[in-house]
Write a protein that holds these residues in place. Structure first.
Motif, mmCIF file in Angstrom:
data_model
loop_
_atom_site.group_PDB
_atom_site.id
_atom_site.type_symbol
_atom_site.label_atom_id
_atom_site.label_comp_id
_atom_site.label_asym_id
_atom_site.label_seq_id
_atom_site.Cartn_x
_atom_site.Cartn_y
_atom_site.Cartn_z
ATOM 1 N N GLU A 82 0.895 -1.225 0.066
ATOM 2 C CA GLU A 82 -0.004 0.050 -0.070
ATOM 3 C C GLU A 82 0.846 1.133 0.015
ATOM 4 O OE1 GLU A 82 -3.133 -0.226 -0.635
ATOM 5 O OE2 GLU A 82 -3.283 -2.257 -0.458
ATOM 6 N N ALA A 83 2.211 1.104 -0.086
ATOM 7 C CA ALA A 83 3.018 2.382 -0.100
ATOM 8 C C ALA A 83 3.325 2.883 -1.350
ATOM 9 C CB ALA A 83 4.554 2.093 0.676
ATOM 10 N N VAL A 84 2.043 3.363 -2.022
ATOM 11 C CA VAL A 84 2.083 3.907 -3.278
ATOM 12 C C VAL A 84 1.415 5.171 -3.517
ATOM 13 C CG1 VAL A 84 1.287 3.554 -5.672
ATOM 14 C CG2 VAL A 84 1.650 1.395 -4.253
ATOM 15 N N GLN A 85 2.126 6.226 -4.101
ATOM 16 C CA GLN A 85 1.318 7.554 -4.352
ATOM 17 C C GLN A 85 0.891 7.292 -5.738
ATOM 18 O OE1 GLN A 85 4.190 10.497 -4.117
ATOM 19 N NE2 GLN A 85 4.653 10.269 -1.901
ATOM 20 N N TRP A 86 -0.420 7.342 -5.834
ATOM 21 C CA TRP A 86 -1.143 7.218 -7.027
ATOM 22 C C TRP A 86 -1.298 8.690 -7.868
ATOM 23 C CZ3 TRP A 86 -1.574 2.252 -7.927
ATOM 24 C CH2 TRP A 86 -1.736 1.466 -6.600
ATOM 25 N N LEU A 87 -0.823 8.601 -8.908
ATOM 26 C CA LEU A 87 -0.875 9.717 -10.001
ATOM 27 C C LEU A 87 -1.904 9.660 -10.972
ATOM 28 C CD1 LEU A 87 3.005 10.293 -10.265
ATOM 29 C CD2 LEU A 87 1.440 11.086 -8.356
ATOM 30 N N PRO A 88 -3.202 9.787 -10.921
ATOM 31 C CA PRO A 88 -4.147 9.791 -11.750
ATOM 32 C C PRO A 88 -3.955 10.780 -13.033
ATOM 33 C CG PRO A 88 -5.086 10.684 -9.865
ATOM 34 C CD PRO A 88 -3.829 10.279 -9.462
ATOM 35 N N THR A 89 -4.002 10.318 -14.189
ATOM 36 C CA THR A 89 -3.346 11.156 -15.549
ATOM 37 C C THR A 89 -4.257 10.846 -16.445
ATOM 38 O OG1 THR A 89 -1.015 10.906 -14.366
ATOM 39 C CG2 THR A 89 -1.330 11.505 -16.604
ATOM 40 N N ASP A 90 -4.550 11.847 -17.448
ATOM 41 C CA ASP A 90 -5.373 11.873 -18.564
ATOM 42 C C ASP A 90 -4.576 10.812 -19.527
ATOM 43 O OD1 ASP A 90 -7.262 13.483 -17.609
ATOM 44 O OD2 ASP A 90 -6.298 15.416 -18.554
ATOM 45 N N PRO A 91 -5.182 10.470 -20.548
ATOM 46 C CA PRO A 91 -4.376 9.425 -21.469
ATOM 47 C C PRO A 91 -3.300 10.203 -22.331
ATOM 48 C CG PRO A 91 -6.766 9.189 -21.581
ATOM 49 C CD PRO A 91 -6.527 10.357 -20.743
ATOM 50 N N ALA A 92 -3.596 11.391 -22.477
ATOM 51 C CA ALA A 92 -2.372 11.892 -23.488
ATOM 52 C C ALA A 92 -1.104 12.047 -22.625
ATOM 53 C CB ALA A 92 -2.875 13.383 -24.052
ATOM 54 N N GLU A 93 -1.072 12.169 -21.509
ATOM 55 C CA GLU A 93 0.058 12.516 -20.626
ATOM 56 C C GLU A 93 0.513 11.343 -19.644
ATOM 57 O OE1 GLU A 93 -1.851 15.724 -18.216
ATOM 58 O OE2 GLU A 93 -1.784 17.067 -19.945
ATOM 59 N N ARG A 94 0.119 10.228 -20.112
ATOM 60 C CA ARG A 94 0.627 8.654 -19.380
ATOM 61 C C ARG A 94 1.874 8.624 -19.160
ATOM 62 N NH1 ARG A 94 -3.563 4.808 -22.275
ATOM 63 N NH2 ARG A 94 -2.773 5.985 -24.104
ATOM 64 N N LEU A 95 2.903 9.190 -20.015
ATOM 65 C CA LEU A 95 4.315 8.840 -20.083
ATOM 66 C C LEU A 95 5.200 10.259 -19.608
ATOM 67 C CD1 LEU A 95 4.897 6.722 -23.378
ATOM 68 C CD2 LEU A 95 4.921 6.043 -20.998
ATOM 69 N N ASP A 96 4.464 11.410 -19.598
ATOM 70 C CA ASP A 96 4.940 12.519 -19.007
ATOM 71 C C ASP A 96 5.732 12.629 -17.783
ATOM 72 O OD1 ASP A 96 4.141 13.477 -21.661
ATOM 73 O OD2 ASP A 96 2.634 15.102 -20.631
ATOM 74 N N PRO A 97 5.108 11.868 -16.686
ATOM 75 C CA PRO A 97 5.831 11.817 -15.593
ATOM 76 C C PRO A 97 7.108 11.139 -15.410
ATOM 77 C CG PRO A 97 3.451 11.620 -15.233
ATOM 78 C CD PRO A 97 3.668 11.353 -16.702
ATOM 79 N N LEU A 98 7.066 10.082 -16.170
ATOM 80 C CA LEU A 98 8.214 9.396 -16.282
ATOM 81 C C LEU A 98 9.608 9.800 -16.925
ATOM 82 C CD1 LEU A 98 7.069 5.833 -17.572
ATOM 83 C CD2 LEU A 98 7.483 6.339 -15.198
ATOM 84 N N ALA A 99 9.533 10.685 -17.504
ATOM 85 C CA ALA A 99 10.631 11.174 -18.295
ATOM 86 C C ALA A 99 11.378 11.992 -17.282
ATOM 87 C CB ALA A 99 10.340 11.883 -19.509
#
Length: 340
Positions: A82-99
């Motif tokens: 349960e040690a997860v910070q959930w980052l709900p994201t729109d489809p067009a931005e699903r890879l943006d936070p990884l980079a």
């Protein structure tokens, strides 16, 4: 309405790991991503804004196949699913936070494609669900085949491969449809439900959840035809091979554990899971984990069969047949890579 956001979407859900499982070693690893996750005490995971069966916030907890994959990674890395910070994201931005390093994992009904790996500094760690794009229509429409939608307006989500898939499928048949793009899953569903569009185009697994979210699910149906190949997969940054290997083997463990249970036969599930954990455990050191990592993962989410049944199968109320998501021994595509 399918969009659901936690009161604080970036908050960590706190949960104490089961007492009989060990916690991972706090020592520094060869993975800077794993070290950062441990320093923070939480995994940051990108999920959808709300698709029943995949990632949905119900007012108290995120549930779904994608979220269970994230929990499995958190169990391996942190000893706490349960040690997860959930980052709900729109489809067009699903890879943006990884980079830029704002997330460590994307599990967001995202299709693994060459174009995405070529364009983004990411790698896909493995398939979470084999799927195909399909159509939801009104039951009383009389539509049985996608070809009958030629010339119609169809709802699609921005940032997905839907428009390209539609152009390829209809174009090869000398036909066309009019894609109407919506920014979020909730907006696309509302556009379809409100009559703005004749059909809603999305991965068929996701459509099962979207249909269930409508006031009268029986008034809508998902056509049998798939018009594309959509291997949904977990994505990570390409700069940390050790973190990539960790996430890949967490996924492989779920499939391999199901195979072990099948091979063991009725009544021997406990022994089969213990054997899978015994085989996989010693290899955790290659990615900075202790020998208890595999046991923690299986204790947290079970096998791939458990994850699928709980979120998409009969137990979920959606009743999505496993189909290609069966083990290869039952005609599916999930092949158990050896753990030894």
């Amino acid at each position: 309405m399918t969009t659901a956001t936690a009161p604080d979407a970036h908050a960590t859900n706190s949960h104490t790991a089961n007492a009989h499982t060990s916690s991972p070693s706090p020592s520094r690893s060869s993975s800077p991503t794993l070290d950062a996750v441990r320093d923070r005490g939480a995994l940051r995971a990108v999920v959808s804004r709300g698709i029943l069966g995949l990632s949905q916030y119900d007012g108290g907890r995120w549930t779904g196949l994608d979220t269970d994959v994230a929990r499995a990674v958190a169990a391996a890395a942190l000893g706490d699913p349960e040690a997860v910070q959930w980052l709900p994201t729109d489809p067009a931005e699903r890879l943006d936070p990884l980079a830029p390093g704002d997330a460590e994992l994307t599990v967001c009904n995202l299709t693994w494609t060459l174009g995405r790996e070529a364009r983004w500094p990411v790698l896909f760690a493995g398939v979470t669900c084999y799927d195909g794009e399909g159509f939801m229509v009104r039951t009383d429409s009389g539509i049985e085949d996608p070809a009958q939608l030629a010339g119609a307006r169809v709802a699609v989500q921005a940032g997905t491969t839907s428009a390209a898939n539609l152009a390829a499928w209809y174009g090869s048949r000398g036909l066309s449809v009019e894609p109407v793009t919506f920014p979020t899953p909730a907006a696309a569903l509302a556009g379809y439900a409100g009559g703005e569009c004749v059909a809603y185009v999305l991965d068929r697994t996701a459509l099962a959840g979207e249909r269930a979210a409508l006031p009268d699910p029986a008034a809508h149906r998902v056509l049998d035809t798939s018009i594309s190949r959509e291997p949904m997969a977990a994505a990570v940054r390409d700069s940390d091979p050790h973190w990539y290997r960790l996430c890949r083997w967490v996924l492989q463990l779920l499939v391999a554990a199901e195979h072990h249970v099948d091979e063991a036969g009725p009544g021997r599930r406990t022994e089969a899971l213990a054997e899978a954990a015994r085989l996989a455990g010693p290899h955790g050191s290659a990615v900075g984990l202790d020998e208890g990592w595999a046991a923690r993962v299986l204790d947290a989410v079970g096998t791939y069969a458990d994850v699928y049944e709980r979120n998409l199968g009969a137990a979920s109320g959606l009743g999505v047949p496993r189909g290609l998501n069966e083990l290869w021994t039952r005609g599916g595509l999930h092949y158990a890579v050896p753990l030894h």
